[in-house]
Design a protein around this motif. Structure first.
Motif, PDB file in Angstrom:
ATOM      1  N   ARG A   1      -2.812 -14.400  -8.579  1.00 62.07           N
ATOM      2  CA  ARG A   1      -3.763 -14.493  -7.461  1.00 62.07           C
ATOM      3  C   ARG A   1      -4.632 -15.750  -7.564  1.00 62.07           C
ATOM      4  NH1 ARG A   1      -3.249 -12.558  -2.590  1.00 62.07           N
ATOM      5  NH2 ARG A   1      -3.502 -10.342  -2.901  1.00 62.07           N
ATOM      6  N   GLU A   2      -5.040 -16.118  -8.773  1.00 64.12           N
ATOM      7  CA  GLU A   2      -5.821 -17.348  -8.948  1.00 64.12           C
ATOM      8  C   GLU A   2      -4.997 -18.571  -8.541  1.00 64.12           C
ATOM      9  OE1 GLU A   2      -8.300 -15.429 -12.695  1.00 64.12           O
ATOM     10  OE2 GLU A   2      -6.801 -16.970 -13.081  1.00 64.12           O
ATOM     11  N   THR A   3      -3.701 -18.536  -8.864  1.00 70.01           N
ATOM     12  CA  THR A   3      -2.807 -19.620  -8.469  1.00 70.01           C
ATOM     13  C   THR A   3      -2.718 -19.710  -6.956  1.00 70.01           C
ATOM     14  OG1 THR A   3      -1.513 -19.294 -10.485  1.00 70.01           O
ATOM     15  CG2 THR A   3      -0.464 -20.538  -8.715  1.00 70.01           C
ATOM     16  N   GLU A   4      -2.564 -18.564  -6.287  1.00 70.46           N
ATOM     17  CA  GLU A   4      -2.479 -18.531  -4.815  1.00 70.46           C
ATOM     18  C   GLU A   4      -3.757 -19.086  -4.181  1.00 70.46           C
ATOM     19  OE1 GLU A   4       0.393 -14.577  -4.345  1.00 70.46           O
ATOM     20  OE2 GLU A   4      -1.743 -14.456  -3.882  1.00 70.46           O
ATOM     21  N   VAL A   5      -4.900 -18.709  -4.740  1.00 70.45           N
ATOM     22  CA  VAL A   5      -6.177 -19.171  -4.183  1.00 70.45           C
ATOM     23  C   VAL A   5      -6.341 -20.681  -4.378  1.00 70.45           C
ATOM     24  CG1 VAL A   5      -8.689 -19.029  -4.455  1.00 70.45           C
ATOM     25  CG2 VAL A   5      -7.336 -16.934  -4.348  1.00 70.45           C
ATOM     26  N   LEU A   6      -5.971 -21.181  -5.540  1.00 71.01           N
ATOM     27  CA  LEU A   6      -6.058 -22.629  -5.771  1.00 71.01           C
ATOM     28  C   LEU A   6      -5.110 -23.393  -4.853  1.00 71.01           C
ATOM     29  CD1 LEU A   6      -6.392 -23.625  -9.538  1.00 71.01           C
ATOM     30  CD2 LEU A   6      -8.094 -23.750  -7.723  1.00 71.01           C
ATOM     31  N   LEU A   7      -3.913 -22.845  -4.648  1.00 76.59           N
ATOM     32  CA  LEU A   7      -2.961 -23.479  -3.726  1.00 76.59           C
ATOM     33  C   LEU A   7      -3.551 -23.561  -2.324  1.00 76.59           C
ATOM     34  CD1 LEU A   7       0.499 -21.968  -4.746  1.00 76.59           C
ATOM     35  CD2 LEU A   7      -0.029 -24.407  -4.537  1.00 76.59           C
TER      36      LEU A   7
ATOM     37  N   LEU B   1      -5.336 -15.470   3.073  1.00 77.54           N
ATOM     38  CA  LEU B   1      -4.761 -14.631   2.013  1.00 77.54           C
ATOM     39  C   LEU B   1      -5.125 -13.147   2.168  1.00 77.54           C
ATOM     40  CD1 LEU B   1      -5.357 -16.907  -1.126  1.00 77.54           C
ATOM     41  CD2 LEU B   1      -3.289 -16.693   0.270  1.00 77.54           C
ATOM     42  N   PHE B   2      -5.836 -12.811   3.255  1.00 77.07           N
ATOM     43  CA  PHE B   2      -6.246 -11.422   3.517  1.00 77.07           C
ATOM     44  C   PHE B   2      -7.078 -10.869   2.366  1.00 77.07           C
ATOM     45  CE2 PHE B   2      -2.127 -12.160   5.629  1.00 77.07           C
ATOM     46  CZ  PHE B   2      -2.525 -12.017   6.953  1.00 77.07           C
ATOM     47  N   LEU B   3      -8.032 -11.683   1.924  1.00 78.58           N
ATOM     48  CA  LEU B   3      -8.950 -11.283   0.862  1.00 78.58           C
ATOM     49  C   LEU B   3     -10.375 -11.381   1.388  1.00 78.58           C
ATOM     50  CD1 LEU B   3      -7.446 -13.354  -2.109  1.00 78.58           C
ATOM     51  CD2 LEU B   3      -7.165 -10.893  -1.736  1.00 78.58           C
ATOM     52  N   SER B   4     -11.308 -10.728   0.692  1.00 78.25           N
ATOM     53  CA  SER B   4     -12.717 -10.904   1.067  1.00 78.25           C
ATOM     54  C   SER B   4     -13.206 -12.247   0.522  1.00 78.25           C
ATOM     55  CB  SER B   4     -13.569  -9.775   0.474  1.00 78.25           C
ATOM     56  OG  SER B   4     -13.684  -9.944  -0.938  1.00 78.25           O
ATOM     57  N   GLU B   5     -14.266 -12.779   1.131  1.00 76.74           N
ATOM     58  CA  GLU B   5     -14.806 -14.064   0.669  1.00 76.74           C
ATOM     59  C   GLU B   5     -15.313 -13.956  -0.767  1.00 76.74           C
ATOM     60  OE1 GLU B   5     -17.434 -16.109   3.367  1.00 76.74           O
ATOM     61  OE2 GLU B   5     -16.361 -15.357   5.122  1.00 76.74           O
ATOM     62  N   GLY B   6     -15.877 -12.804  -1.116  1.00 81.60           N
ATOM     63  CA  GLY B   6     -16.364 -12.604  -2.482  1.00 81.60           C
ATOM     64  C   GLY B   6     -15.228 -12.648  -3.496  1.00 81.60           C
ATOM     65  N   THR B   7     -14.090 -12.058  -3.135  1.00 79.63           N
ATOM     66  CA  THR B   7     -12.929 -12.063  -4.029  1.00 79.63           C
ATOM     67  C   THR B   7     -12.400 -13.483  -4.215  1.00 79.63           C
ATOM     68  OG1 THR B   7     -12.309  -9.820  -3.371  1.00 79.63           O
ATOM     69  CG2 THR B   7     -10.579 -11.172  -4.351  1.00 79.63           C
ATOM     70  N   VAL B   8     -12.373 -14.247  -3.118  1.00 77.52           N
ATOM     71  CA  VAL B   8     -11.921 -15.639  -3.201  1.00 77.52           C
ATOM     72  C   VAL B   8     -12.842 -16.428  -4.125  1.00 77.52           C
ATOM     73  CG1 VAL B   8     -11.664 -17.807  -1.917  1.00 77.52           C
ATOM     74  CG2 VAL B   8     -10.732 -15.681  -0.980  1.00 77.52           C
ATOM     75  N   ARG B   9     -14.157 -16.232  -3.966  1.00 73.74           N
ATOM     76  CA  ARG B   9     -15.114 -16.947  -4.828  1.00 73.74           C
ATOM     77  C   ARG B   9     -14.898 -16.577  -6.293  1.00 73.74           C
ATOM     78  NH1 ARG B   9     -18.755 -15.647  -0.606  1.00 73.74           N
ATOM     79  NH2 ARG B   9     -19.282 -17.481   0.644  1.00 73.74           N
ATOM     80  N   ASN B  10     -14.648 -15.300  -6.552  1.00 75.31           N
ATOM     81  CA  ASN B  10     -14.423 -14.856  -7.936  1.00 75.31           C
ATOM     82  C   ASN B  10     -13.175 -15.517  -8.525  1.00 75.31           C
ATOM     83  OD1 ASN B  10     -16.654 -13.203  -7.910  1.00 75.31           O
ATOM     84  ND2 ASN B  10     -15.525 -11.340  -7.407  1.00 75.31           N
ATOM     85  N   HIS B  11     -12.089 -15.574  -7.742  1.00 72.52           N
ATOM     86  CA  HIS B  11     -10.850 -16.187  -8.216  1.00 72.52           C
ATOM     87  C   HIS B  11     -11.034 -17.688  -8.442  1.00 72.52           C
ATOM     88  CE1 HIS B  11      -8.437 -12.652  -8.129  1.00 72.52           C
ATOM     89  NE2 HIS B  11      -8.421 -12.521  -6.815  1.00 72.52           N
ATOM     90  N   LEU B  12     -11.744 -18.348  -7.530  1.00 72.23           N
ATOM     91  CA  LEU B  12     -12.002 -19.783  -7.687  1.00 72.23           C
ATOM     92  C   LEU B  12     -12.837 -20.041  -8.934  1.00 72.23           C
ATOM     93  CD1 LEU B  12     -12.740 -20.928  -4.016  1.00 72.23           C
ATOM     94  CD2 LEU B  12     -10.805 -21.642  -5.435  1.00 72.23           C
ATOM     95  N   SER B  13     -13.843 -19.205  -9.140  1.00 72.18           N
ATOM     96  CA  SER B  13     -14.717 -19.355 -10.308  1.00 72.18           C
ATOM     97  C   SER B  13     -13.917 -19.166 -11.601  1.00 72.18           C
ATOM     98  CB  SER B  13     -15.847 -18.323 -10.229  1.00 72.18           C
ATOM     99  OG  SER B  13     -16.658 -18.402 -11.382  1.00 72.18           O
ATOM    100  N   ALA B  14     -13.036 -18.162 -11.611  1.00 72.71           N
ATOM    101  CA  ALA B  14     -12.209 -17.915 -12.799  1.00 72.71           C
ATOM    102  C   ALA B  14     -11.271 -19.089 -13.051  1.00 72.71           C
ATOM    103  CB  ALA B  14     -11.399 -16.630 -12.608  1.00 72.71           C
ATOM    104  N   ALA B  15     -10.681 -19.626 -11.980  1.00 73.42           N
ATOM    105  CA  ALA B  15      -9.747 -20.756 -12.119  1.00 73.42           C
ATOM    106  C   ALA B  15     -10.468 -21.998 -12.630  1.00 73.42           C
ATOM    107  CB  ALA B  15      -9.073 -21.038 -10.784  1.00 73.42           C
ATOM    108  N   ILE B  16     -11.678 -22.224 -12.131  1.00 78.10           N
ATOM    109  CA  ILE B  16     -12.477 -23.375 -12.582  1.00 78.10           C
ATOM    110  C   ILE B  16     -12.777 -23.238 -14.080  1.00 78.10           C
ATOM    111  CG2 ILE B  16     -14.768 -24.454 -12.426  1.00 78.10           C
ATOM    112  CD1 ILE B  16     -14.626 -23.773  -9.351  1.00 78.10           C
ATOM    113  N   GLY B  17     -13.135 -22.018 -14.499  1.00 78.59           N
ATOM    114  CA  GLY B  17     -13.436 -21.782 -15.910  1.00 78.59           C
ATOM    115  C   GLY B  17     -12.219 -21.965 -16.802  1.00 78.59           C
TER     116      GLY B  17
ATOM    117  N   ARG C   1     -13.960 -26.813  -7.829  1.00 82.33           N
ATOM    118  CA  ARG C   1     -12.626 -26.333  -7.436  1.00 82.33           C
ATOM    119  C   ARG C   1     -11.656 -27.479  -7.151  1.00 82.33           C
ATOM    120  NH1 ARG C   1     -12.584 -23.717  -1.402  1.00 82.33           N
ATOM    121  NH2 ARG C   1     -13.007 -25.602  -0.240  1.00 82.33           N
ATOM    122  N   ALA C   2     -12.168 -28.606  -6.642  1.00 79.91           N
ATOM    123  CA  ALA C   2     -11.287 -29.752  -6.380  1.00 79.91           C
ATOM    124  C   ALA C   2     -10.679 -30.258  -7.689  1.00 79.91           C
ATOM    125  CB  ALA C   2     -12.059 -30.869  -5.688  1.00 79.91           C
ATOM    126  N   GLU C   3     -11.506 -30.300  -8.729  1.00 79.98           N
ATOM    127  CA  GLU C   3     -11.018 -30.744 -10.040  1.00 79.98           C
ATOM    128  C   GLU C   3     -10.063 -29.708 -10.631  1.00 79.98           C
ATOM    129  OE1 GLU C   3     -12.860 -31.759 -14.422  1.00 79.98           O
ATOM    130  OE2 GLU C   3     -14.099 -32.257 -12.676  1.00 79.98           O
TER     131      GLU C   3
END
Length: 205
Positions: free
Chosen positions: A148-154, A169-185, A192-194
């Motif tokens: 899911r983190e890969t899908e969100v980054l894509l 992606l049919f997700l809530s905005e909060g879920t997207v933010r959580n996935h982006l935050s996890a991917a950044i970490g 997120r761009a980096e």
């Protein structure tokens, strides 16, 4: 009586590259290019029509990438072996290509005799991998990102807003933010761009 030539399909979205590869391989008396296609979606229909022994696929192609096309070919025509020939020698691409069923992975600046030899070895059932890439892949390791983190980054690749990504992606905005935050970490990025750049550079996307 000599053995029939090894039948080859070429898939690359750059016509000049495709033509050059076809010309180089056709100089070999035991190799025959029987089909050429310019996008990933066209690979399986061409394989079904021409039944090549070996399919040479680029990674980055329109409509369907070479790794997804590899999985399709191996599922539907297991007798056709796949050799990835790409400009993008990224460790993550290598790992994903092998997981999809590719028998080999080489870069496009491989000298013609070595490329022809790679085709022969793949046809014989051997595995052929660029040695530098194999080393890099071991060093880089598996992608730390979840599916899911890969899908969100894509989805974030084109700079879309959180709301747009959530809608796509049919997700809530909060879920997207959580996935982006996890991917950044996980990528050690500052934003997120980096994170997209780092994940892309490692072939994780």
């Amino acid at each position: 009586m000599s053995a029939p030539p090894i039948r080859i399909l070429l898939a690359d979205d750059q016509a000049l590259v495709r033509g050059a590869l076809a010309a180089l391989l056709s100089l070999e008396p035991d190799l025959e290019v029987v089909a050429e296609v310019g996008d990933g979606e066209a690979v399986l229909p061409a394989v079904l029509e021409h039944r090549p022994d070996v399919a040479l696929l680029d990674v980055e192609m329109p409509h369907l990438d070479g790794i997804a096309a590899t999985a399709r070919v191996r599922e539907h025509v297991p007798g056709t072996r796949v050799l990835i020939v790409t400009t993008f020698g990224r460790p993550g691409f290598l790992r994903r290509a092998l997981q999809a069923g590719a028998s080999g992975f080489v870069v496009k600046d491989t000298p013609a005799p070595q490329l022809a030899d790679a085709v022969r070895r793949v046809h014989q059932g051997l595995r052929v991998v660029d040695p530098q890439l194999a080393t890099d892949s071991l060093v880089a390791g598996e992608s730390p990102l979840t599916r899911r983190e890969t899908e969100v980054l894509l989805a974030a690749r084109d700079g879309s807003s959180v709301a747009a990504i959530a809608g796509r992606l049919f997700l809530s905005e909060g879920t997207v933010r959580n996935h982006l935050s996890a991917a950044i970490g996980k990528t050690g990025a500052a934003n997120r761009a980096e994170a997209v750049l780092i994940a892309d550079g490692n072939g994780w996307l």
